[in-house]
Each structure stands twice: as C-alpha cells, then as structure tokens.
Design a protein around this motif. Structure first.
Motif, PDB file in Angstrom:
ATOM      1  N   TRP A  74       0.811  -1.219   0.000  1.00 18.51           N
ATOM      2  CA  TRP A  74       0.000   0.000   0.000  1.00 18.51           C
ATOM      3  C   TRP A  74       0.845   1.269   0.000  1.00 18.51           C
ATOM      4  O   TRP A  74       0.386   2.326  -0.457  1.00 18.51           O
ATOM      5  N   SER A  75       2.068   1.191   0.508  1.00 24.79           N
ATOM      6  CA  SER A  75       2.903   2.388   0.594  1.00 24.79           C
ATOM      7  C   SER A  75       3.290   2.933  -0.773  1.00 24.79           C
ATOM      8  O   SER A  75       3.755   4.069  -0.876  1.00 24.79           O
ATOM      9  N   GLN A  76       3.100   2.136  -1.824  1.00 22.20           N
ATOM     10  CA  GLN A  76       3.372   2.628  -3.167  1.00 22.20           C
ATOM     11  C   GLN A  76       2.320   3.641  -3.627  1.00 22.20           C
ATOM     12  O   GLN A  76       2.589   4.457  -4.516  1.00 22.20           O
ATOM     13  N   GLU A  77       1.145   3.578  -3.021  1.00 23.96           N
ATOM     14  CA  GLU A  77       0.069   4.511  -3.374  1.00 23.96           C
ATOM     15  C   GLU A  77      -0.264   5.448  -2.214  1.00 23.96           C
ATOM     16  O   GLU A  77      -0.423   6.661  -2.409  1.00 23.96           O
ATOM     17  N   ILE A  78      -0.420   4.883  -1.024  1.00 24.35           N
ATOM     18  CA  ILE A  78      -0.713   5.679   0.165  1.00 24.35           C
ATOM     19  C   ILE A  78       0.642   6.010   0.799  1.00 24.35           C
ATOM     20  O   ILE A  78       1.105   5.329   1.702  1.00 24.35           O
ATOM     21  N   LYS A  79       1.250   7.022   0.294  1.00 28.46           N
ATOM     22  CA  LYS A  79       2.654   7.273   0.588  1.00 28.46           C
ATOM     23  C   LYS A  79       2.845   7.886   1.982  1.00 28.46           C
ATOM     24  O   LYS A  79       2.049   8.716   2.421  1.00 28.46           O
ATOM     25  N   TYR A  80       3.919   7.464   2.621  1.00 28.58           N
ATOM     26  CA  TYR A  80       4.272   8.077   3.910  1.00 28.58           C
ATOM     27  C   TYR A  80       4.477   9.581   3.740  1.00 28.58           C
ATOM     28  O   TYR A  80       4.203  10.365   4.646  1.00 28.58           O
ATOM     29  N   SER A  81       4.942   9.997   2.574  1.00 29.83           N
ATOM     30  CA  SER A  81       5.188  11.421   2.328  1.00 29.83           C
ATOM     31  C   SER A  81       3.904  12.236   2.251  1.00 29.83           C
ATOM     32  O   SER A  81       3.944  13.465   2.302  1.00 29.83           O
ATOM     33  N   HIS A  82       2.760  11.575   2.128  1.00 24.92           N
ATOM     34  CA  HIS A  82       1.484  12.291   2.136  1.00 24.92           C
ATOM     35  C   HIS A  82       1.050  12.676   3.548  1.00 24.92           C
ATOM     36  O   HIS A  82       0.114  13.454   3.710  1.00 24.92           O
ATOM     37  N   THR A  83       1.679  12.087   4.556  1.00 21.89           N
ATOM     38  CA  THR A  83       1.381  12.444   5.943  1.00 21.89           C
ATOM     39  C   THR A  83       2.278  13.601   6.376  1.00 21.89           C
ATOM     40  O   THR A  83       3.367  13.789   5.828  1.00 21.89           O
ATOM     41  N   THR A  84       1.829  14.344   7.358  1.00 22.03           N
ATOM     42  CA  THR A  84       2.632  15.494   7.792  1.00 22.03           C
ATOM     43  C   THR A  84       3.900  15.070   8.514  1.00 22.03           C
ATOM     44  O   THR A  84       4.904  15.777   8.486  1.00 22.03           O
ATOM     45  N   SER A  85       3.882  13.909   9.155  1.00 24.04           N
ATOM     46  CA  SER A  85       5.084  13.443   9.839  1.00 24.04           C
ATOM     47  C   SER A  85       6.111  12.857   8.868  1.00 24.04           C
ATOM     48  O   SER A  85       7.309  12.869   9.148  1.00 24.04           O
ATOM     49  N   ARG A  86       5.616  12.314   7.747  1.00 20.40           N
ATOM     50  CA  ARG A  86       6.471  11.663   6.745  1.00 20.40           C
ATOM     51  C   ARG A  86       7.310  10.535   7.356  1.00 20.40           C
ATOM     52  O   ARG A  86       8.397  10.226   6.876  1.00 20.40           O
ATOM     53  N   ASP A  87       6.804   9.945   8.409  1.00 18.39           N
ATOM     54  CA  ASP A  87       7.559   8.960   9.180  1.00 18.39           C
ATOM     55  C   ASP A  87       7.064   7.562   8.854  1.00 18.39           C
ATOM     56  O   ASP A  87       5.868   7.285   8.937  1.00 18.39           O
ATOM     57  N   SER A  88       7.972   6.662   8.503  1.00 21.68           N
ATOM     58  CA  SER A  88       7.602   5.289   8.198  1.00 21.68           C
ATOM     59  C   SER A  88       7.993   4.318   9.305  1.00 21.68           C
ATOM     60  O   SER A  88       7.616   3.147   9.260  1.00 21.68           O
ATOM     61  N   ALA A  89       8.724   4.784  10.298  1.00 16.31           N
ATOM     62  CA  ALA A  89       9.276   3.893  11.319  1.00 16.31           C
ATOM     63  C   ALA A  89       8.177   3.266  12.177  1.00 16.31           C
ATOM     64  O   ALA A  89       7.437   3.969  12.869  1.00 16.31           O
ATOM     65  N   GLY A  90       8.065   1.967  12.114  1.00 16.90           N
ATOM     66  CA  GLY A  90       7.134   1.245  12.972  1.00 16.90           C
ATOM     67  C   GLY A  90       5.701   1.210  12.492  1.00 16.90           C
ATOM     68  O   GLY A  90       4.883   0.479  13.060  1.00 16.90           O
ATOM     69  N   TYR A  91       5.373   1.969  11.469  1.00 24.63           N
ATOM     70  CA  TYR A  91       3.988   2.010  10.992  1.00 24.63           C
ATOM     71  C   TYR A  91       3.780   0.898   9.966  1.00 24.63           C
ATOM     72  O   TYR A  91       3.892   1.104   8.761  1.00 24.63           O
ATOM     73  N   ASP A  92       3.440  -0.265  10.465  1.00 23.59           N
ATOM     74  CA  ASP A  92       3.322  -1.451   9.613  1.00 23.59           C
ATOM     75  C   ASP A  92       1.888  -1.778   9.223  1.00 23.59           C
ATOM     76  O   ASP A  92       1.652  -2.724   8.475  1.00 23.59           O
TER      77      ASP A  92
END
Length: 233
Positions: A74-92
């Motif tokens: 899903w991260s290919q479409e619902i990108k971490y960069s679309h969130t204000t934190s832009r944080d991918s750590a631990g968000y599985d």
C-alpha cells in the motif's frame, strides 16, 4: 380559516411522515444488525494475513490492513510522504475508512451543522477515503479492535474492495487530498460513491467484512452493529 386548517394538516402530515421514516430507519438499523452473516468456512492451517476491525471513537469504523504483503504494498500509493510526519518507522499497518467529506473535514462533532448533515444524509455530498498509519502496538484486541485472520484469497478480495473505494484519476491512480489531517500519520484521498443515511461509513466497513468472508451483519449504519457478532463469540 380554511387555509389555516389546510396548512396545519399539511404540516401535520409532513411531520408525521418524517417521524414514520425515522422510526422505520431506527427499527431497520436495530433489527437488521441482529441478523448475522456467517463467516465463510475455511480449512484449518495454511497461510493467514492478519487484519483488524477498528473503531477510533465508537462512531466511525476502519478496516486495518498490513502495509506490505506479497499481494499488496500500500505504501506505493498511500505514501508516507502524504502524511505530515512523513515517518515510516514502525507504521506497519494502514487503516482505511470511507465517509462523507463534510463529516471528515469538521474538527469535531461540535462543528457539525445542519447543512453538512443533510447533504450527507441525502446522498448530496462527495466522499473521501481516510487512511491512517498505525503501529502494531496500537492495535491491541479489545472492545474497539478485533483481530481477524484471512486466507490469502480472502485478503485478495478485501484488497480489491478497499482499492475500488478510491476514486481514481485518468491514470487509475489514487487522488491525494492535501490540506486535511487529524494527526501526523494520516491522509485523505478522493472516494467513490456518495454517503447517505442508508450507506454510511459503517455500512462500507460491513460490506468489506462480507467481501473478505468474515462475520458481518445483514445491514448496519452504526459501529455497534459491526462489533456485536464478535462480542457474542
């Protein structure tokens, strides 16, 4: 005097009609939520994909899926960069919720207005998909969170259902809606269909459970109806 009596009669019929509709709706919301839809039988053993039925507030419900599996990233479409934190750590895990933009965009229930409610109730607004990244630790089974184990085939159907709830652009990509967020790890996207008193955010979730072959109810507009079959287990 005749005009007054006629006006009173019209007003009385109108109010009576509204009351009748509300009573029928309440009866349907309660009664149809008592009719269970059984989970489809599956053989024991084999690979399973863990997903969750989750409510953040006892009003709205989400379907929570793993960010990455062999079937879908899903991260290919619902990108971490679309969130204000832009944080991918631990968000599985990634929660998906469908609903009316008017409801989604207000800061809180105290900001709900009659025009927003009426547009939503009568199929007049537009919808969005709200996505929220979660850590596994945030998804502890309890009154507001149910752990479900799906077969790969069931998960594939759920992915198809959830992905089909996004309104795509001309290139079949999801359409990010910037400028709207509740926290640092969520984002909004254009949604398919229109919200109504008959097809609510919880109806959407219930239909997703059915698509995945999980326990559900015949119909419900309310979060409580979704969790009832699991509390009765």
């Amino acid at each position: 005097m005749k005009l007054l009596r006629k006006t009173v009669k019209i007003v009385g019929y109108t109010l009576g009609g509204i009351l009748a509709v509300l009573l029928i709706y309440a009866a349907a919301a309660y009664g149809l939520a008592l009719i269970p839809v059984a989970a489809e039988p599956v053989p024991p053993g084999g690979e399973r994909v863990v997903v969750y039925l989750f409510t953040p507030n006892d009003v709205h419900t989400d379907l929570v899926l793993p960010v990455r599996t062999s079937q879908k990233d899903w991260s290919q479409e619902i990108k971490y960069s679309h969130t204000t934190s832009r944080d991918s750590a631990g968000y599985d895990y990634l929660a998906f919720g469908w609903g009316d933009k008017g409801f989604f965009y207000i800061p809180g229930w105290g900001d709900l207005t009659v025009p927003i409610a009426l547009r939503a109730a009568f199929h007049l607004g537009t919808t969005a998909m709200h996505t929220t990244y979660h850590t596994e630790a945030e998804l502890m089974p309890g009154p507001s969170c149910v752990r479900l184990e799906l077969t790969p085939a069931q998960y594939k159907r759920l992915v198809t259902y959830v992905r089909g709830s996004f309104r795509p652009d001309a290139a079949s990509r999801v359409q990010y809606l910037p400028g709207h967020t509740y926290a640092g790890h969520d984002a909004f996207y254009e949604g398919q269909w229109a919200y109504s008193f008959w097809h609510t955010c919880n109806t959407w979730t219930n239909n997703g459970l059915k698509a995945a072959g999980q326990r559900a109810v015949l119909w419900t507009p309310l979060a409580g109806g979704l969790f009832a079959p699991y509390k009765a287990k």
